[in-house]
Design an enzyme around this catalytic site. Sequence first.
Site, PDB file in Angstrom:
ATOM      1  CE1 TYR A 150     -18.235 -38.833  18.284  1.00 44.27           C
ATOM      2  CE2 TYR A 150     -17.171 -38.659  15.656  1.00 44.27           C
ATOM      3  CZ  TYR A 150     -18.825 -38.350  16.881  1.00 44.27           C
ATOM      4  OH  TYR A 150     -19.709 -37.450  16.344  1.00 44.27           O
ATOM      5  CG  ASN A 196     -19.572 -32.567   9.123  1.00 49.67           C
ATOM      6  OD1 ASN A 196     -18.942 -33.286   8.053  1.00 49.67           O
ATOM      7  ND2 ASN A 196     -18.113 -31.906   9.360  1.00 49.67           N
TER       8      ASN A 196
END
Length: 312
Positions: free
Chosen positions: A145, A174
């Site tokens: 990722y 996030n």
Amino acid sequence: MGKKILVTGGAGFLGSHLCERLLNEGNEVVCLDNYFTGQKSNVVHLLDHPYFELVRHDVTMPFFIEVDEIYNLACPASPIHYQYNPIKTMKTSVMGAVNMLGLAKRIKAKILQASTSEVYGDPQIHPQTENYWGHVNPIGERACYDEGKRAAETLFVNYHKQNNVKIKIIRIFNTYGPRMHPNDGRVVSNFIVQALKGQDITVYGDGSQTRSFCYYSDLLDGMVKLMNTGDDFTGPVNVGNPNEFTILQLAEKVIELCGSDSKIVRKPLPSDDPMQRQPDISLAKSKLGWEPKVQLEEGLVKTIEYFRTIVK
Ligand code: NAD
Ligand code: UDP
């Protein structure tokens, strides 16, 4: 009439909210997704909209269309999902970027890349500024990722330099909110689902690692603002909420807001799990005139309300 806009990963958590928002602003939206972590149900309410189109397609394959703008969000974002098939994850970031940048070059569209705070890896400076090069293990569990997203940034910057493609790079920290999949595996959805079901709350490690949580509507404000900046501003720019919490604090807050009697249990800390993460958003403030409005408790209350409707 507004613009014609392609959103890759448009049936996912952020992508579906973005499609909805762009339609509400009077644009025509083409949503492209292979439904790996996204679902048709996230956009089913948009299917009757005359200016919405849904296409099943994988960004690792070329795609041809005429649009004014491309938001490239296609990529699984939760560690359990991006680690499920790490080769595919990296292909999605790298080949997806090549295909979408090639398209943008050909049709002279502006293109935005959904990059990530993961480009900083397990950071050694705090908070993270855009000029920090990061601390990523290239052969670790998260590398498919992190390195995929880093390579995508490199491709974006070089298509800009070599071919004058109009690019924008947003580094998302996030982000949470309604429409996260209940089995998504990320911390906010995991804790809320566990609390609502009265199950144990699984804190990985001792819970002292930190994250800074951004509500999806704030994130989308920043993303759309970035797309609409002048062509000379490419980013990368951090977009996230700088209020930082330990994972243990998050667990306690979720239990309290759900009115749950769930107990906190410890599970092993996954390898290379970043110890702290907090965006420096000075650049977003100055270049986009953006800062987050929704703080954690308010965002959690709204997210919990959503999960109450789907968790039985
Ligand atoms: P998500 O998993 O809900 O959405 C990703 C979407 O991409 C899904 O609909 C999935 O089916 C689709 N997709 C995956 N591989 C694809 C492929 N090969 N071809 C076509 N579609 C594909 O996750 P999200 O949170 O909505 O994340 C959206 C984007 O934002 C991702 O690129 C992610 O890396 C980035 N991002 C999100 C966060 C966050 O906290 N939410 C943080 C940093 C970066
Ligand atoms: N985490 C946790 N319990 C869970 C899911 C995640 O303690 O059930 C922790 C995880 O180890 C990490 C943090 O919460 O330290 C954020 O994890 P997430 O997968 O949401 O995102 P990322 O690590 O990519 O920031």
